[in-house]
Design an enzyme around this catalytic site. Structure first.
Site, PDB file in Angstrom:
ATOM      1  NE  ARG A 266      -3.633  -2.436   2.193  1.00  0.00           N
ATOM      2  CZ  ARG A 266      -4.578  -2.805   3.040  1.00  0.00           C
ATOM      3  NH1 ARG A 266      -4.903  -2.002   4.051  1.00  0.00           N
ATOM      4  NH2 ARG A 266      -5.219  -3.949   2.889  1.00  0.00           N
ATOM      5  NE  ARG A 281      -0.858   4.472   9.160  1.00  0.00           N
ATOM      6  CZ  ARG A 281      -2.139   4.147   9.038  1.00  0.00           C
ATOM      7  NH1 ARG A 281      -2.619   3.839   7.861  1.00  0.00           N
ATOM      8  NH2 ARG A 281      -2.943   4.147  10.081  1.00  0.00           N
ATOM      9  CD  GLU A 353      -8.338  -1.769  10.520  1.00  0.00           C
ATOM     10  OE1 GLU A 353      -8.500  -0.533  10.593  1.00  0.00           O
ATOM     11  OE2 GLU A 353      -8.426  -2.427   9.477  1.00  0.00           O
ATOM     12  CB  SER A 356     -10.924  -4.775   8.345  1.00  0.00           C
ATOM     13  OG  SER A 356     -12.021  -3.944   8.097  1.00  0.00           O
ATOM     14  NE  ARG A 395      -1.649  -2.186  11.373  1.00  0.00           N
ATOM     15  CZ  ARG A 395      -2.561  -1.276  11.055  1.00  0.00           C
ATOM     16  NH1 ARG A 395      -3.824  -1.423  11.489  1.00  0.00           N
ATOM     17  NH2 ARG A 395      -2.251  -0.228  10.327  1.00  0.00           N
TER      18      ARG A 395
END
Length: 426
Positions: A266, A281, A353, A356, A395
């Site tokens: 990303r 991130r 998070e 999801s 994560r």
RNA sequence: GGAGAGGUGGCAGAGUGGUCGAAUGCGCUCGACUUGAAAUCGAGUGUACCGAAAGGUACCGUGGGUUCGAAUCCCACCCUCUCCGCCA
């Protein structure tokens, strides 16, 4: 993609649902284009029909002995040419309209489910439940995971920036092994839960990204190859769902469950300055993804089990987490209903998070043209697609490095991972 | 990267300008025969759009073109396969 027929039939209701996401959606221009397009289509198909009749008539007359150069056939030719001229005028406009309508439809997000809580921003998300408060620890004596990792020498950001750029990491030694162990553990667990493992392409074409909803609106979020129509996949949801693009499945082939480990890429455009340190991130991260393609009647229940399958990983790793349901304003582009799992990060004293889990209903299926046929019935229906992380691996590693820090500065390995890593502490 | 072959319905496979949405076979569905099954026989069997319906239109890899008429001819592109080269 939304159903133009639904928009046509209930424009007000659709518009109201869209506006629950925040932002302005005016469907009137779309409806006008749609009306115009259908008028043109009717006209065109009438002309076409006459033209087909002429074409057949010419053939028949020649076959039954008419003079191909005679006046009778000349008259038909003239009419045929005439129709061709008229069609040549209508055709480009209709094609342009169709394209325009399609392009608008592709930019409209999914309608929130009736059960999705209403709200404008993430502050109005609804907490469903918490798990593992007993293990939850505060920040006392806890190093943030990036400090812990560097102290242990299990990853390196500085050298990775040299190799690629910032927001990349290299895992080293026990860090690489831990990542690998997490991937194996997650896959094994999801396979046991009934998912068929896949190892799909991680370069995907534009059609695939359009089908799952990353294109056309979010092009700046993905890395694109310069010389080919290929992008680095932002999530395995893209290749996995697109495996079934343009297919009509027999209803007994449903439900389809897949899990897959892939790296994800990303660009994180617009997140400068956010989460600049650590594993939270990155431009490249590992994820085990779950997807389901199901009969619409079962999709609500499938969504709940999907979420439980993701939760099961956190429970097995004994990482404290909470489940929130996103409100209408925080919902992703393609999702009608979405649960986020958030893991406890003691150094920051927040939940972050880590998964999801979305139900897209028929939104992606319509874009991807994934249909199914009920045995013995005529016609086809769009399937429902669901996806969820099970889990984001980087994560998860961050959460372990913080939640499993012992007083002596060592990091204990979660029990379920010990067989994979063959060690008990980092 | 070089050379060649090819892309037609669930599959196999005909079709090289006319009534072709497309022969035939297999598969599948329903029916008949049978105690049951197999075999056999009969009927049916693509998708989408427009329309209240009747019906109409589109689709033979994709996009253009020629023609009264294109699966069929022309152009461009994409993809697949085979051989060679390179390569994990």
């Amino acid at each position: 993609m939304l159903d133009i027929k639904q928009i046509r039939a209930n424009p007000v209701a659709v518009q109201e649902k869209l506006s629950l996401r925040g932002g302005d959606y005016d469907l009137q221009p779309l409806l006008r284009l749609d009306q115009r397009q259908r008028d043109l289509e009717t006209r065109r198909s009438q002309l076409q029909s006459r033209s087909n009749t002429i074409g057949k008539a010419v053939g028949q007359k020649i076959k039954s002995g008419s003079d191909p150069q005679g006046p009778e056939i000349a008259a038909l030719r003239t009419e045929g040419n005439d129709l061709k001229t008229q069609l040549a005028e209508l055709d480009p406009e209709e094609k342009a309209l169709k394209l325009e309508i399609q392009n608008i439809l592709l930019t409209l997000p999914n309608l929130p489910s009736d059960t999705t809580p209403q709200g404008k921003t993430e502050t109005e998300n609804v907490e469903i439940h918490r798990w593992g408060d007993a293990h939850k620890r505060g920040p006392e004596g806890i190093l943030p995971h990036w400090e812990m990792g560097e102290k242990l020498g299990i990853f390196n950001f500085e050298r990775s920036a040299k190799v690629a750029q910032s927001r990349f990491v290299t895992l080293l030694g026990a860090g690489a092994a831990l990542e690998r162990a997490l991937i194996s553990f997650m896959l094994d667990q999801q396979i046991a839960a009934g998912y068929i493992e896949a190892l799909p392409p991680i370069l995907v074409n534009s059609d695939s990204l359009t089908a799952t909803g990353q294109l056309p609106k979010f092009a700046e979020e993905s890395f694109k190859c310069a010389d080919d129509d290929l992008w680095l996949t932002p999530t395995a949801e893209v290749p996995l769902v697109n495996l079934y693009r343009d297919e009509i499945l027999e209803s007994d082939a449903l439900p389809i469950y897949h899990c897959a480990y892939t790296p994800c890429f990303r660009r994180e455009a617009g997140s400068y300055g956010r989460d600049t340190r650590g594993l939270i991130r990155l431009h490249q991260f590992n994820k085990v993804e779950l997807i389901k393609i199901v009969n619409p009647e079962t999709s609500e229940a499938e969504h709940e089990t999907l979420r439980q399958n993701a939760e099961a990983i956190l429970q097995a790793l004994e990482l404290p987490y909470r489940v929130i349901e996103l409100c209408t304003g925080d919902l992703g582009f393609g999702a009608a209903k979405c649960y986020d799992l958030e893991v406890w990060l003691p150094s920051a004293e927040t939940y972050r998070e880590i998964s999801s889990c979305s139900n897209c209903y028929d939104f992606q299926a319509r874009r991807a043209n994934i249909r199914y046929r009920e045995a013995g019935t005529k016609g086809t229906q769009f399937a429902h697609t669901l996806n969820g992380s099970g889990l984001a691996v980087g994560r998860t590693m961050a959460a372990i490095l913080e939640n499993y820090q012992a007083a002596n500065g060592a990091v204990k390995i979660p029990t379920v991972l010990q067989p994979y890593l063959r060690r008990e502490v980092l």
